[in-house]
Design an enzyme around this catalytic site. Structure first.
Site, PDB file in Angstrom:
ATOM      1  N   MET A  26       2.584  52.263  -3.574  1.00  0.00           N
ATOM      2  CA  MET A  26       2.834  50.831  -3.367  1.00  0.00           C
ATOM      3  C   MET A  26       3.911  50.258  -4.289  1.00  0.00           C
ATOM      4  O   MET A  26       3.783  49.152  -4.781  1.00  0.00           O
ATOM      5  CB  MET A  26       1.523  50.045  -3.559  1.00  0.00           C
ATOM      6  CG  MET A  26       0.423  50.460  -2.599  1.00  0.00           C
ATOM      7  SD  MET A  26       0.882  50.259  -0.870  1.00  0.00           S
ATOM      8  CE  MET A  26       0.846  48.482  -0.759  1.00  0.00           C
ATOM      9  N   HIS A  67       3.783  55.091   7.584  1.00  0.00           N
ATOM     10  CA  HIS A  67       3.613  53.637   7.641  1.00  0.00           C
ATOM     11  C   HIS A  67       2.736  53.292   8.852  1.00  0.00           C
ATOM     12  O   HIS A  67       2.940  53.849   9.937  1.00  0.00           O
ATOM     13  CB  HIS A  67       4.983  52.956   7.754  1.00  0.00           C
ATOM     14  CG  HIS A  67       4.896  51.461   7.742  1.00  0.00           C
ATOM     15  ND1 HIS A  67       4.672  50.754   6.568  1.00  0.00           N
ATOM     16  CD2 HIS A  67       4.954  50.550   8.737  1.00  0.00           C
ATOM     17  CE1 HIS A  67       4.616  49.456   6.862  1.00  0.00           C
ATOM     18  NE2 HIS A  67       4.788  49.305   8.164  1.00  0.00           N
ATOM     19  N   ASP A 123      10.645  50.780   4.410  1.00  0.00           N
ATOM     20  CA  ASP A 123      10.122  51.233   5.711  1.00  0.00           C
ATOM     21  C   ASP A 123      11.218  51.277   6.784  1.00  0.00           C
ATOM     22  O   ASP A 123      10.995  50.905   7.931  1.00  0.00           O
ATOM     23  CB  ASP A 123       8.963  50.316   6.172  1.00  0.00           C
ATOM     24  CG  ASP A 123       7.828  50.288   5.165  1.00  0.00           C
ATOM     25  OD1 ASP A 123       7.572  51.323   4.542  1.00  0.00           O
ATOM     26  OD2 ASP A 123       7.208  49.226   4.993  1.00  0.00           O
TER      27      ASP A 123
END
Ligand code: GRF
Length: 219
Positions: free
Chosen positions: A90, A109, A145
């Protein structure tokens, strides 16, 4: 050839567990060589230890991002890893770390990227009212991402779903998608072609993105 993986995690570590289980089951020619966490209490560390895999808390306290990542790179190199798998890590990585592990750094993801990058993708999808959610594995680049997509699997949103029920079904799919992605990488069947990822050969018998649907909802 068995490739060596370094796994970076911050929490629960269920995707790490899926990789450890696939390794043990012999369904993926890869071995988790080291697990690194940026949180002392990351459950991923306990999972690694239970599987006899070297696991280290790399404390970011008082360090610049670059210095923290340099420590991680040192550990990863010591463990002679071929690929670095982010599994619920994270913290955004710096361009320098991304460049060091270029084309060898992958992430999972819980959405069909490029939809819903960032935090709580499952809630984002649920609140957007999409009919089809899913999971994506991708190479990591400097965007969050945003790197080239390796595999995706769809997860239908059902009538009466909640964010948590949807997230649980997505997670099940993640646990199949990540080991499959590593298997393809380990077999040398994944090639980057600009933004596009080319996968050579057929997916293994019985495995396709369609079969990654939870069986109860595809019938
Ligand atoms: C997963 O949903 C993964 O896709 C996302 O973070 C979550 C990590 O879960 N990047 P876990 O720690 O692997 O259980």
């Amino acid at each position: 050839m068995t490739v060596r993986l370094g796994v970076l995690a911050s929490g629960r570590g269920s995707n790490l567990q899926a990789l450890l289980d696939a390794e043990r089951a012999g369904t993926m020619p890869a071995t988790v060589a080291v697990v690194l966490a940026n949180k002392a209490d990351a459950h991923a560390l306990a999972r690694a230890k239970a599987a006899d895999v070297p696991a280290h808390f790399v404390d970011p306290k008082g360090l610049t991002r670059e210095a923290h990542e340099a420590l991680m790179t040192e550990r990863l190199r010591e463990a002679r890893v071929d690929f670095v798998c982010l599994a619920g890590y994270m913290r955004v990585l710096t361009p320098s770390f991304v460049a060091t592990w270029r084309e060898r750094l992958i992430n999972i993801h819980p959405s069909l990227l490029p939809a819903f990058p960032g935090l709580d993708a499952q809630r984002q999808a649920f609140e957007a009212g999409v009919r089809v959610a899913g999971a994506t594995t991708h190479f990591v680049d400097d965007g969050v991402d945003q790197g080239p997509i390796i595999l995706q699997a769809a997860v239908p949103v059902l009538e009466g779903d909640t964010r948590d029920a949807l997230a649980a079904r997505i997670l099940e799919v993640e646990h199949r998608l990540y080991p499959l992605t590593v298997k393809l990488l380990a077999e040398g069947r994944v090639r980057l072609d600009g933004r596009r990822v080319r996968i050579s050969g057929a997916l293994p018998a019985g495995v396709s993105t369609a079969s990654l649907f939870p069986p109860d909802v595809t019938k």
